[in-house]
Design a protein around this motif. Structure first.
Motif, PDB file in Angstrom:
ATOM      1  N   ARG A  75     -95.982  33.220 -39.057  1.00 16.70           N
ATOM      2  CA  ARG A  75     -94.628  33.168 -38.511  1.00 16.70           C
ATOM      3  C   ARG A  75     -94.531  33.963 -37.211  1.00 16.70           C
ATOM      4  N   LYS A  76     -95.185  35.117 -37.181  1.00 19.45           N
ATOM      5  CA  LYS A  76     -95.158  35.932 -35.965  1.00 19.45           C
ATOM      6  C   LYS A  76     -95.755  35.176 -34.781  1.00 19.45           C
ATOM      7  N   TYR A  77     -96.814  34.414 -35.033  1.00 19.81           N
ATOM      8  CA  TYR A  77     -97.516  33.723 -33.954  1.00 19.81           C
ATOM      9  C   TYR A  77     -97.024  32.287 -33.755  1.00 19.81           C
ATOM     10  N   SER A  78     -95.864  31.969 -34.297  1.00 18.08           N
ATOM     11  CA  SER A  78     -95.303  30.618 -34.110  1.00 18.08           C
ATOM     12  C   SER A  78     -94.777  30.420 -32.701  1.00 18.08           C
ATOM     13  N   VAL A  79     -94.483  31.516 -31.999  1.00 15.13           N
ATOM     14  CA  VAL A  79     -93.990  31.457 -30.618  1.00 15.13           C
ATOM     15  C   VAL A  79     -94.666  32.555 -29.811  1.00 15.13           C
ATOM     16  N   PHE A  80     -95.215  32.194 -28.661  1.00 15.69           N
ATOM     17  CA  PHE A  80     -95.728  33.165 -27.703  1.00 15.69           C
ATOM     18  C   PHE A  80     -94.731  33.265 -26.553  1.00 15.69           C
ATOM     19  N   VAL A  81     -94.467  34.483 -26.096  1.00 15.10           N
ATOM     20  CA  VAL A  81     -93.564  34.716 -24.974  1.00 15.10           C
ATOM     21  C   VAL A  81     -94.334  35.428 -23.874  1.00 15.10           C
ATOM     22  N   ASP A  82     -94.333  34.859 -22.665  1.00 13.48           N
ATOM     23  CA  ASP A  82     -95.092  35.473 -21.583  1.00 13.48           C
ATOM     24  C   ASP A  82     -94.230  36.462 -20.796  1.00 13.48           C
ATOM     25  N   GLU A  83     -94.799  37.008 -19.725  1.00 13.35           N
ATOM     26  CA  GLU A  83     -94.110  38.045 -18.960  1.00 13.35           C
ATOM     27  C   GLU A  83     -92.850  37.540 -18.278  1.00 13.35           C
ATOM     28  N   SER A  84     -92.779  36.247 -18.050  1.00 14.67           N
ATOM     29  CA  SER A  84     -91.577  35.674 -17.424  1.00 14.67           C
ATOM     30  C   SER A  84     -90.573  35.202 -18.474  1.00 14.67           C
ATOM     31  N   ASP A  85     -90.808  35.560 -19.730  1.00  9.83           N
ATOM     32  CA  ASP A  85     -89.946  35.206 -20.858  1.00  9.83           C
ATOM     33  C   ASP A  85     -89.954  33.715 -21.203  1.00  9.83           C
ATOM     34  N   THR A  86     -91.007  33.027 -20.769  1.00  7.57           N
ATOM     35  CA  THR A  86     -91.181  31.634 -21.159  1.00  7.57           C
ATOM     36  C   THR A  86     -91.708  31.587 -22.589  1.00  7.57           C
ATOM     37  N   ARG A  87     -91.052  30.788 -23.415  1.00 13.25           N
ATOM     38  CA  ARG A  87     -91.425  30.686 -24.823  1.00 13.25           C
ATOM     39  C   ARG A  87     -92.295  29.446 -25.045  1.00 13.25           C
ATOM     40  N   VAL A  88     -93.407  29.634 -25.706  1.00 11.56           N
ATOM     41  CA  VAL A  88     -94.319  28.529 -26.004  1.00 11.56           C
ATOM     42  C   VAL A  88     -94.379  28.354 -27.518  1.00 11.56           C
ATOM     43  N   GLN A  89     -93.899  27.206 -27.985  1.00 13.96           N
ATOM     44  CA  GLN A  89     -93.963  26.899 -29.413  1.00 13.96           C
ATOM     45  C   GLN A  89     -95.395  26.508 -29.778  1.00 13.96           C
ATOM     46  N   ARG A  90     -95.877  27.012 -30.885  1.00 15.05           N
ATOM     47  CA  ARG A  90     -97.258  26.772 -31.278  1.00 15.05           C
ATOM     48  C   ARG A  90     -97.318  25.990 -32.578  1.00 15.05           C
ATOM     49  N   SER A  91     -98.363  25.169 -32.695  1.00 17.14           N
ATOM     50  CA  SER A  91     -98.528  24.336 -33.886  1.00 17.14           C
ATOM     51  C   SER A  91     -98.959  25.199 -35.068  1.00 17.14           C
ATOM     52  N   GLU A  92     -98.882  24.624 -36.249  1.00 15.53           N
ATOM     53  CA  GLU A  92     -99.297  25.360 -37.438  1.00 15.53           C
ATOM     54  C   GLU A  92    -100.770  25.724 -37.372  1.00 15.53           C
ATOM     55  N   LYS A  93    -101.592  24.832 -36.847  1.00 18.15           N
ATOM     56  CA  LYS A  93    -103.025  25.114 -36.733  1.00 18.15           C
ATOM     57  C   LYS A  93    -103.270  26.276 -35.768  1.00 18.15           C
ATOM     58  N   GLN A  94    -102.502  26.327 -34.688  1.00 18.04           N
ATOM     59  CA  GLN A  94    -102.634  27.436 -33.750  1.00 18.04           C
ATOM     60  C   GLN A  94    -102.205  28.751 -34.393  1.00 18.04           C
ATOM     61  N   GLN A  95    -101.146  28.706 -35.165  1.00 15.29           N
ATOM     62  CA  GLN A  95    -100.692  29.902 -35.878  1.00 15.29           C
ATOM     63  C   GLN A  95    -101.766  30.394 -36.845  1.00 15.29           C
ATOM     64  N   GLU A  96    -102.346  29.459 -37.576  1.00  9.68           N
ATOM     65  CA  GLU A  96    -103.390  29.817 -38.545  1.00  9.68           C
ATOM     66  C   GLU A  96    -104.613  30.391 -37.846  1.00  9.68           C
ATOM     67  N   MET A  97    -104.948  29.850 -36.671  1.00 11.38           N
ATOM     68  CA  MET A  97    -106.097  30.335 -35.933  1.00 11.38           C
ATOM     69  C   MET A  97    -105.908  31.793 -35.537  1.00 11.38           C
ATOM     70  N   THR A  98    -104.757  32.112 -34.955  1.00  8.45           N
ATOM     71  CA  THR A  98    -104.510  33.487 -34.525  1.00  8.45           C
ATOM     72  C   THR A  98    -104.490  34.435 -35.721  1.00  8.45           C
ATOM     73  N   ALA A  99    -103.833  34.018 -36.801  1.00 12.89           N
ATOM     74  CA  ALA A  99    -103.788  34.850 -38.014  1.00 12.89           C
ATOM     75  C   ALA A  99    -105.189  35.082 -38.559  1.00 12.89           C
ATOM     76  N   THR A 100    -106.035  34.067 -38.532  1.00 11.36           N
ATOM     77  CA  THR A 100    -107.406  34.200 -39.022  1.00 11.36           C
ATOM     78  C   THR A 100    -108.204  35.183 -38.173  1.00 11.36           C
ATOM     79  N   LEU A 101    -108.073  35.092 -36.861  1.00 16.78           N
ATOM     80  CA  LEU A 101    -108.789  36.012 -35.981  1.00 16.78           C
ATOM     81  C   LEU A 101    -108.370  37.457 -36.238  1.00 16.78           C
ATOM     82  N   VAL A 102    -107.078  37.669 -36.383  1.00 17.88           N
ATOM     83  CA  VAL A 102    -106.576  39.027 -36.636  1.00 17.88           C
ATOM     84  C   VAL A 102    -107.089  39.545 -37.974  1.00 17.88           C
ATOM     85  N   LEU A 103    -107.025  38.718 -39.004  1.00 14.13           N
ATOM     86  CA  LEU A 103    -107.453  39.169 -40.332  1.00 14.13           C
ATOM     87  C   LEU A 103    -108.970  39.311 -40.429  1.00 14.13           C
ATOM     88  N   PHE A 104    -109.707  38.575 -39.618  1.00  8.38           N
ATOM     89  CA  PHE A 104    -111.149  38.786 -39.529  1.00  8.38           C
ATOM     90  C   PHE A 104    -111.428  40.225 -39.107  1.00  8.38           C
TER      91      PHE A 104
END
Length: 214
Positions: A75-104
């Motif tokens: 859920r935390k990685y469902s949206v990325f926000v850059d320095e210009s406050d642009t919000r990027v919606q991320r797919s479930e697979k992208q969310q799972e990828m980031t969560a997996t890397l962190v938990l690794f």
């Protein structure tokens, strides 16, 4: 929501974390994967992993927290926000990828707390936490490839710094930064297999067909 770090902040984190041997060991496994899937950098992933370990450490119900952390990170990685406050919606697979890397990286940190023989794996203070976390992704081909990279780099980094990975308990707080120097500990010959390799071998033995890392 995750706010992407500035280049200056990432440089600051690199300078801080590159003094840790365990960060060096985990670096390539994260870096190769994050580059391939355009994910967070190794220093961002390590920084997030430290935050997760802190959450677990401070939780009144650690087992419950560990069981829920994968979905919380998604859920935390469902949206990325850059320095210009642009919000990027991320797919479930992208969310799972980031969560997996962190938990690794979280498992890497937890495993360093204590050396145990493979047949005594359940005596490790955080064995159940690691087993729960690995249950989310240990069967994936990606995870097994990352383990192979980690195993190779563990030996390489040990050769660079001149000694095996040292025990350090991240659940007692973030360890102080210290230079990685080449020091050979001749009294440690009987422990030539490093801590992470022992823990992963033990988990392989315990999880059997579910764990195919080596």
């Amino acid at each position: 929501m995750y706010r992407l770090l500035s280049e200056d902040k990432k440089l600051e984190l690199r300078q801080q974390y590159e003094s840790r041997q365990e960060y060096m060991v985990a670096y390539n496994a994260i870096n190769v994967t994050s580059e391939r899937y355009e994910d967070l950098s190794p220093e961002e992933i390590w920084n997030e992993a430290i935050a997760v370990v802190e959450e677990i450490r401070k939780s009144a119900h650690r087992e419950w927290k560990v069981d829920k952390v994968f979905n919380q990170l998604k859920r935390k990685y469902s949206v990325f926000v850059d320095e210009s406050d642009t919000r990027v919606q991320r797919s479930e697979k992208q969310q799972e990828m980031t969560a997996t890397l962190v938990l690794f990286d979280v498992v890497c940190m937890l495993s360093l707390a204590e050396r145990v023989k493979p047949e005594e794996a359940e005596q490790h203070p955080y064995f159940e936490y690691m087993r729960t976390i690995l249950g989310y992704f240990c069967e994936s081909v990606l995870f097994q490839a990352m383990l192979a990279v980690l195993k190779h780099d563990e030996e390489e980094v040990e050769n660079i710094v001149g000694h095996d990975l040292q025990e350090v308990d991240y659940m007692n707080g973030v360890p102080a930064a210290k230079p990685v120097t080449k020091e050979t500990n001749w009294d440690d010959d009987k422990f030539r297999r490093s801590c992470l390799r022992k823990i992963y071998a033990a988990l392989k033995e315990q999880l059997k067909e579910q764990f195919k890392g080596w």
